[in-house]
Design a protein around this motif. Structure first.
Motif, PDB file in Angstrom:
ATOM      1  N   ASP A  14    -144.731 -12.409-134.739  1.00 44.61           N
ATOM      2  CA  ASP A  14    -143.372 -12.488-133.874  1.00 44.61           C
ATOM      3  C   ASP A  14    -143.045 -14.031-133.692  1.00 44.61           C
ATOM      4  O   ASP A  14    -142.110 -14.146-134.654  1.00 44.61           O
TER       5      ASP A  14
ATOM      6  N   THR B 207    -139.620  -8.560-132.112  1.00 44.61           N
ATOM      7  CA  THR B 207    -138.730  -9.376-131.245  1.00 44.61           C
ATOM      8  C   THR B 207    -138.762  -9.060-129.877  1.00 44.61           C
ATOM      9  O   THR B 207    -137.919  -9.423-129.285  1.00 44.61           O
TER      10      THR B 207
ATOM     11  N   TRP C   9    -138.578 -11.701-127.462  1.00 47.61           N
ATOM     12  CA  TRP C   9    -137.851 -13.181-127.814  1.00 47.61           C
ATOM     13  C   TRP C   9    -137.347 -13.955-126.422  1.00 47.61           C
ATOM     14  O   TRP C   9    -137.494 -15.335-126.316  1.00 47.61           O
TER      15      TRP C   9
ATOM     16  N   LEU D 122    -133.678 -14.854-134.424  1.00 46.10           N
ATOM     17  CA  LEU D 122    -132.735 -13.680-134.171  1.00 46.10           C
ATOM     18  C   LEU D 122    -131.322 -13.708-134.710  1.00 46.10           C
ATOM     19  O   LEU D 122    -130.643 -12.676-134.495  1.00 46.10           O
TER      20      LEU D 122
ATOM     21  N   LEU E 119    -135.711  -7.646-138.609  1.00 45.91           N
ATOM     22  CA  LEU E 119    -136.286  -7.842-137.130  1.00 45.91           C
ATOM     23  C   LEU E 119    -136.266  -6.571-136.586  1.00 45.91           C
ATOM     24  O   LEU E 119    -135.544  -5.413-136.865  1.00 45.91           O
TER      25      LEU E 119
END
Length: 766
Positions: free
Chosen positions: A624, A643, A646, A660, A671
């Motif tokens: 992550d 993600t 996030w 991202l 992703l």
């Protein structure tokens, strides 16, 4: 011709320069030229300036041929300026949003004055902001346009380079310039006002001035501070020499008495402040500075101006100064009394041992909070044993981590009598954190290796975010940074972050991370051996799942369900689960986890001390927001980023890189939002497709900049052996990368085939 020329002198400010340049180039008022002057910086300051110059034609890069200081650098930039007005901004300061638009509007409203003054704010290392103290005068001045004789109080405004715009014709016509050496802004700041016919003000904060902890002339003790007296002597000589026509006001004579009075008071306050500051004047120089300052203050004292009691004699000054110091010491003693009661006998013993000779061959190592023998310190230790066998390395570990020490490695328990002995006598301290109780001593060399490239906010940056894990706090981290002599960096990104987040006087070494050397040196046989040792099935695709450390309430659901993911991936894949060393057990209570481990679908490798081994064994990394992704990129193997949380992570922990964004250099690969998305990436082949490979290449270029397999040797030679220069970095085309598991298996198959050919029926054996 541009409206404004902003001149930025910059020397070794790589951690702050981007914010400075952005604050100018991103102004809503676009009619500006930016002249950035690199004063022979030892870091990447010059490279950053060139990078910005390539991106924006409004920026002109100027590189000094020899170090010259802020004053000559500003003068050199001003010589190239074409704007109507000159503005000066230090490389670690910033313009406020909308500042240039406000300045332009004010200049036009008051008929293009010679000088426009504005307000500023001061910001300390904790990013605490406080007003300048100039606000009252600026507010009272209002919309008036005046000269210094009409408003002598204008000389009380902070005498700085960055709180005013000066008309270029005024700069050239009056021969304005910065001095060479410390306190270079005094002649410019006062000279610009004394010779101006028309001065205006703007009651608005336009600049944030960053207070430095270390590294500037102001924060370095020495006799160079005596120059401040000379600057004011020169200033009064200029005031005495004012003649009609040099300023659109009165000539020399009684009309200048108010100016003398204000300037004398300002000078007195500043020279006494310098005298009282131990970071400027050391005790051995205090009497000499007192005499020089006193002579200057007395010589230029206007009739009737009071003389401070401290200046009657040096004895009077010492008495008053001593009383102030005594009050501070008493207060400190009261604060420390509680702590003193808690000191142990071993700490007192440590204080005594600090006065014994250092052991020139002793190295004390520590890693992961002194609970492991791993990471960059471990790689340095291994290389030191190879090329500097005369050095004796000892690992400091807590009592509950003694079992983690490899057989044959000398170690000492933190807090024991021997620990304090070694901490006091070791010439070299090598750590990725800190040694409890270390005070540092002259001659001792402390190397901070760090634990990885920073993605999450760290050091002083971390105090702004509520999700920062509990610990010693950024204040304690700053105290530790003051003990560092060197710190390591794997890329320019890290070098800039270290300077901002841990501002102190250490030297950052562009060595690469020693632990990552194995990603360049490991062989196919090593890769195969590691996979076998971890129990990875032949032919299986091994995915290393290495999440970052999170502070989660008891019972909180982890962002990724390993059981669900293993089921979605199917039998062709094996998950190697490596919890962060600072986290608890990974989903150990789930009833299916043990069964999955029995089936071989999940391998719990959290107890393995060396993340490099796990990375070498894995076909791909699933992570992550752990810094391991920066290191793993050096292997040029696929990376999948989970993600799911996030946004929450970014807001609570703070991040330096937008993983991202999808931009090359930011995003390391595929992703995926959840377990199904992750499994889909692997089953579809996206995890190792051309798009992912292109992102990975850009990410690797940015963050594996110095990792070429020679980092540990660079560190040992530069820090432990005292060699002056670092081994040069290998060019990218000459660097080697450890073979992937597939390549390692193909190499083994070729070797087996060759062996069968040589030993099979009909083979000729020599």
């Amino acid at each position: 011709m541009p409206r404004f020329s902003v001149i930025v002198p910059a020397r070794s400010v790589q951690g702050f320069l981007r914010a400075c340049l952005d604050s100018v180039l991103e102004q809503s008022h676009r009619d500006v030229e930016l002249i950035a002057v690199d004063d022979c910086s030892a870091d990447a300051t010059g490279a950053i300036i060139d990078e910005y110059a390539r991106r924006d034609p409004r920026l002109t890069a100027l590189h000094q041929r020899r170090p010259s200081g802020a004053g000559p650098s500003r003068n050199a930039g001003a010589a190239l300026a074409r704007g109507d007005y000159l503005l000066f901004l230090d490389g670690d300061d910033t313009l406020a949003p909308g500042a240039l638009a406000a300045v332009d509007a004010r200049l036009r409203a008051c008929g293009e004055p010679d000088v426009l003054l504005w307000d500023h704010e001061r910001m300390d290392v904790w990013e605490r902001r406080r007003p300048s103290g100039d606000g009252a005068f600026l507010e009272a001045a209002g919309d008036a346009v005046f000269d210094a004789v009409q408003r002598p109080g204008v000389l009380g405004v902070e005498p700085a380079a960055w709180n005013r715009a000066v008309r270029r014709e005024h700069w050239t016509g009056r021969g304005l310039a910065f001095a060479d050496g410390p306190y270079e802004d005094v002649p410019y700041a006062y000279g610009s006002l004394l010779t101006a016919g028309r001065v205006a003000t703007l009651d608005q904060v336009c600049v944030t001035w960053r207070e430095r902890r270390r590294g500037s002339a102001v924060t370095t003790p020495g006799r160079h501070h005596f120059v401040a007296v000379e600057r004011y002597e020169e200033l009064f000589a200029r005031l005495d020499g004012l003649v009609p026509g040099e300023r659109d006001g009165e000539g020399a004579g009684d009309g200048l008495l108010p100016l003398r009075t204000v300037l004398h008071a300002r000078m007195t306050d500043r020279l006494l402040a310098i005298l009282d500051d131990p970071d400027r004047i050391v005790p051995a120089d205090r009497a000499a500075f007192f005499r020089a300052a006193s002579r200057c203050i007395r010589a230029h004292r206007p009739d009737g101006a009071p003389l401070p009691a401290a200046l009657r004699s040096y004895r009077a000054y010492r008495s008053l100064h001593g009383a102030q110091v005594l009050r501070r010491e008493v207060a400190k003693e009261l604060r420390d009394r509680g702590e003193a009661a808690a000191r142990t006998a071993f700490r007192r013993y440590y204080g005594l041992r600090l006065h014994t000779p250092l052991d020139a061959d002793l190295v004390l190592y520590g890693a992961r909070g002194n609970r492991a023998v791993t990471g960059n310190p471990y790689a340095v230790d291994r290389k030191a044993r190879e090329i500097a066998p005369q050095l004796h390395g000892v690992w400091a570990v807590h009592q509950d981590a003694v079992d983690a020490v490899p057989a044959g490695a000398d170690h000492v328990t933190v807090g024991s009598r021997r620990y304090w002995e070694l901490l006091a006598r070791a010439t070299y301290l090598v750590t990725d954190g800190d040694f409890p109780g270390a005070a540092g001593r002259p001659g001792q060399i402390c190397l901070q290796t760090h634990q990885g490239t920073p993605l999450k906010a760290t050091g002083l940056d971390s105090h702004r975010y509520p999700g920062t894990p509990a610990g010693p706090g950024p204040g304690r981290a700053l105290e530790h940074a003051d003990q560092w002599d060197f710190c390591l960096s794997a890329n320019q990104h890290s070098s800039e972050i270290w300077q901002r987040a841990y501002p102190s006087s250490y030297e950052t070494l562009a060595t690469g991370f020693p632990r990552n050397d194995r990603y360049a040196t490991a062989t196919a046989a090593e890769v195969r051996a590691l996979r076998a040792a971890f129990g990875i099935r032949p032919g299986a695709t091994a995915v290393l799942y290495a999440p970052t450390h999170r502070v989660r309430p008891d019972g909180a659901v982890p962002p990724l369900d390993v059981v669900r993911l293993a089921a979605a991936l199917g039998p062709r894949f094996q998950l190697l689960v490596r919890e962060h060393p600072y986290s608890g057990p990974h989903q150990g209570a789930h009833p299916r986890t043990a069964a999955l481990q029995e089936e071989g679908a999940v391998l719990d490798v959290s107890g393995h001390p060396h993340i490099e081994d796990l990375c070498l064994a894995a076909d791909a990394l699933l992570c992550d927001f752990s810094s391991v992704l920066f290191d793993y990129a050096g292997l040029d193997r696929p990376i999948v980023v989970h993600t799911a949380d996030w946004d929450a992570f970014r807001l609570t922990r703070g991040v330096y890189v937008d993983l991202l964004s999808g931009r090359p250099g930011d995003t390391p690969g595929v992703l995926a939002a959840d377990e199904a998305d992750i499994a889909g990436a692997f089953h579809s082949g996206r995890w190792d497709g051309p798009a992912a490979a292109a992102l990975r290449a850009a990410f690797r270029e940015r963050f594996c900049q110095y990792d070429d397999g020679l980092a540990a040797e660079r560190v040992v030679r530069r820090v432990l052996l005292g060699e002056d220069d670092l081994l040069p970095l290998l060019p990218p085309g000459e660097r080697r990368t450890a073979p992937s598991p597939r390549a390692a298996e193909r190499a083994a198959a070729r070797q087996d085939g060759a062996t069968r050919t040589l030993t099979g029926p009909g083979a000729v054996v020599g």
